[in-house]
Scaffold this motif. Structure first.
Motif, PDB file in Angstrom:
ATOM      1  N   ARG A   1       8.865  -3.474  20.386  1.00  0.00           N
ATOM      2  CA  ARG A   1       9.720  -4.419  21.097  1.00  0.00           C
ATOM      3  C   ARG A   1      10.491  -5.271  20.095  1.00  0.00           C
ATOM      4  NH1 ARG A   1       6.552  -8.632  24.507  1.00  0.00           N
ATOM      5  NH2 ARG A   1       8.581  -9.651  24.376  1.00  0.00           N
ATOM      6  N   LEU A   2      11.468  -6.010  20.597  1.00  0.00           N
ATOM      7  CA  LEU A   2      12.221  -6.963  19.780  1.00  0.00           C
ATOM      8  C   LEU A   2      11.995  -8.360  20.341  1.00  0.00           C
ATOM      9  CD1 LEU A   2      15.645  -5.102  19.399  1.00  0.00           C
ATOM     10  CD2 LEU A   2      13.951  -5.473  17.600  1.00  0.00           C
ATOM     11  N   SER A   3      11.869  -9.330  19.452  1.00  0.00           N
ATOM     12  CA  SER A   3      11.670 -10.712  19.876  1.00  0.00           C
ATOM     13  C   SER A   3      12.602 -11.622  19.097  1.00  0.00           C
ATOM     14  CB  SER A   3      10.222 -11.157  19.642  1.00  0.00           C
ATOM     15  OG  SER A   3       9.325 -10.358  20.377  1.00  0.00           O
ATOM     16  N   ARG A   4      13.121 -12.604  19.778  1.00  0.00           N
ATOM     17  CA  ARG A   4      13.980 -13.586  19.127  1.00  0.00           C
ATOM     18  C   ARG A   4      13.215 -14.302  18.016  1.00  0.00           C
ATOM     19  NH1 ARG A   4      16.751 -18.791  22.212  1.00  0.00           N
ATOM     20  NH2 ARG A   4      17.722 -19.718  20.358  1.00  0.00           N
TER      21      ARG A   4
ATOM     22  N   THR B   1      15.365  -0.525  19.776  1.00  0.00           N
ATOM     23  CA  THR B   1      14.095   0.099  19.403  1.00  0.00           C
ATOM     24  C   THR B   1      14.189   1.602  19.623  1.00  0.00           C
ATOM     25  OG1 THR B   1      13.221  -0.297  21.632  1.00  0.00           O
ATOM     26  CG2 THR B   1      12.740  -1.950  19.942  1.00  0.00           C
TER      27      THR B   1
ATOM     28  N   TYR C   1      14.129  -1.841  24.227  1.00  0.00           N
ATOM     29  CA  TYR C   1      14.611  -3.169  23.840  1.00  0.00           C
ATOM     30  C   TYR C   1      15.879  -3.068  22.999  1.00  0.00           C
ATOM     31  CZ  TYR C   1      10.281  -5.374  25.408  1.00  0.00           C
ATOM     32  OH  TYR C   1       9.236  -5.830  26.171  1.00  0.00           O
ATOM     33  N   TYR C   2      16.754  -4.049  23.225  1.00  0.00           N
ATOM     34  CA  TYR C   2      17.970  -4.162  22.425  1.00  0.00           C
ATOM     35  C   TYR C   2      18.146  -5.620  22.016  1.00  0.00           C
ATOM     36  CZ  TYR C   2      19.110   0.575  23.803  1.00  0.00           C
ATOM     37  OH  TYR C   2      19.076   1.933  23.983  1.00  0.00           O
ATOM     38  N   GLY C   3      19.008  -5.825  21.038  1.00  0.00           N
ATOM     39  CA  GLY C   3      19.218  -7.195  20.588  1.00  0.00           C
ATOM     40  C   GLY C   3      20.372  -7.296  19.617  1.00  0.00           C
TER      41      GLY C   3
ATOM     42  N   THR D   1      16.331 -11.364  13.923  1.00  0.00           N
ATOM     43  CA  THR D   1      16.705 -11.157  15.324  1.00  0.00           C
ATOM     44  C   THR D   1      17.115 -12.477  15.972  1.00  0.00           C
ATOM     45  OG1 THR D   1      15.068  -9.374  15.439  1.00  0.00           O
ATOM     46  CG2 THR D   1      15.969 -10.184  17.525  1.00  0.00           C
TER      47      THR D   1
ATOM     48  N   SER E   1      17.292 -10.974  22.017  1.00  0.00           N
ATOM     49  CA  SER E   1      16.813  -9.655  22.435  1.00  0.00           C
ATOM     50  C   SER E   1      16.684  -9.614  23.948  1.00  0.00           C
ATOM     51  CB  SER E   1      15.468  -9.340  21.782  1.00  0.00           C
ATOM     52  OG  SER E   1      14.471 -10.244  22.229  1.00  0.00           O
TER      53      SER E   1
END
Length: 436
Positions: free
Chosen positions: A139-142, A169, A174-176, A188, A191
């Motif tokens: 996943r992506l996280s801010r 990803t 997930y995108y960001g 990041t 996201s």
């Protein structure tokens, strides 16, 4: 503002916008049938159409981000912009019912830039367009920093080129969006979870969009006309429109004439001495076009004489308004309307938090005998533009080179990005100020 931030006020009074998935058109009121979606705009959601040379300017900013590739999004006839909070000038770009990114003025680099978002990021990462990175993370996280060994494939900007990187990803969930930091790491910034979406099929012209919204526009027109007539009946005072040379006061004048007749409406233009020459000429031309009495409250060289005494104005030191607007208008109105009058102004609640909290009718604090009122208080910028196209009204040509609001070219409240746009259109004016 006591108790509530400006953004909280604007969020409470935010406009709503719908988009037809069948016609690929914005709707100013909720459609009664068909497939549509509500566009989630940043408050206050005062979207406007992208028109004229400014269309080319914005598209060049987007192309500059994706260069040498072509932007992976359709170049539609109908694109909307919506101002968003940034350190300086910034706007959301709305296309096919989706926010596809932000254009903004970078104070550090002193240039306009593009920040892709949402579906445009997803499409770009999938098809390997622009600056991107596919990462081997669940996943992506801010706020998370992606290490180089987690990057599976990428096209990163050069270390000396500050551009946003579109992230995705490997599992496609997930995108960001991020920025490059030391040692090829990516920080990041934002996201989100992938959402089903697509570009729409149709590409309507602005005139077709007007037709789709004509019934809603006529309802707004009828309500405004009733409001103006009720003011006249209640107060029985002469009526004038505060004509600024901009789109909002133009529509207000048009509605006033429809409501009362041209013989019962006066147009008053406050020439501050800092207006663009196109605006002065346009205000005079509009009054002549409608055949209404025209009064020009002329400040002459008040600003330049005041400048020698008080120095340059600033956002919290706006002495210029008093010497070019308030005092000049006060003298003019006392002379023209000694018994009082109704002032119709092109004020809209989506323009600022102060205007969002303003009543529709109020007494002028400088001139208590003047009753001010806004027939278009609940209109959005998109309402105004579509109505202008519907009624085939003349428009100040400065809007077509990127101006969103018209007024003093030297206003201290102007953002640097707005000044850059204005300098492209009127470089000689700003050379005069820079040489002061």
């Amino acid at each position: 503002m006591t108790g509530r931030s400006k953004f909280e006020v604007l969020k409470t009074h935010s406009a709503r916008l719908w988009w037809s998935l069948e016609n690929n058109s914005p709707f100013i009121s909720k459609p009664s049938s068909g497939m549509f979606t509500e566009v989630r705009l940043t408050p206050p959601g005062d979207a406007r159409p992208l028109v004229g040379y400014y269309y080319k300017f914005v598209w060049e900013i987007i192309e500059g981000y994706f260069y040498p590739s072509k932007p992976p999004l359709p170049k539609r006839k109908t694109i909307l912009l919506n101002k968003v909070p940034y350190p300086d000038y910034a706007e959301e770009v709305i296309l096919d019912g989706q926010v596809v990114g932000h254009i903004f003025y970078d104070l550090k680099q002193r240039r306009f830039r593009f920040k892709p978002l949402y579906f445009l990021v997803e499409e770009s990462v999938k098809n390997r367009h622009g600056y991107y990175a596919v990462v081997d993370l669940p996943r992506l996280s801010r706020g998370f920093t992606i290490k180089e060994d987690s990057i599976l494939s990428s096209n990163l900007p050069a270390s000396n080129r500050d551009e946003y990187i579109m992230l995705g990803t490997a599992n496609g969930r997930y995108y960001g969006i991020g920025v490059r930091v030391r040692s090829n790491r990516i920080y990041t910034l934002k996201s989100w979870l992938a959402k089903p979406s697509s570009w729409l099929d149709k590409d309507p012209s602005m005139l077709e969009v007007v037709k789709f919204n004509e019934a809603a526009l006529r309802e707004k027109e009828e309500e405004a006309i009733r409001f103006i007539r009720s003011l006249k009946e209640k107060y029985n005072l002469p009526v004038f429109v505060s004509l600024s040379g901009g789109k909002d006061s133009l529509v207000t004048l048009h509605l006033a004439i429809k409501a009362l007749g041209q013989e019962n409406v006066t147009a008053i233009f406050n020439n501050t001495g800092l207006e663009f020459e196109e605006t002065v000429a346009f205000a005079r031309k509009v009054a002549e076009h409608y055949g209404v009495d025209f009064i020009e409250a002329d400040a002459g060289d008040n600003f330049w004489r005041g400048l020698e005494i008080m120095g340059p104005p600033a956002r919290d030191y706006r002495w210029c308004c008093k010497v070019t607007k308030f005092s000049v208008l006060a003298r003019t109105l006392k002379s023209a309307f000694p018994g009082g009058a109704i002032s119709l102004v092109g004020q809209r609640k989506y323009e600022s938090s102060a205007r969002a909290m303003s009543p529709r009718i109020w007494r002028n604090e400088w001139l208590p005998s003047i009753i001010a009122a806004s027939p278009i208080q609940d209109w959005t910028a998109l309402d105004i533009w579509l109505y202008i196209f519907l009624e085939k009204l003349p428009v100040n040509k400065l809007y077509y080179v990127g101006f969103d609001r018209l007024g003093c070219w030297l206003c201290p409240a102007t953002e640097l990005g707005e000044i850059e746009i204005a300098k492209k259109a009127k470089p000689e004016l700003y050379r005069k100020w820079e040489n002061y």
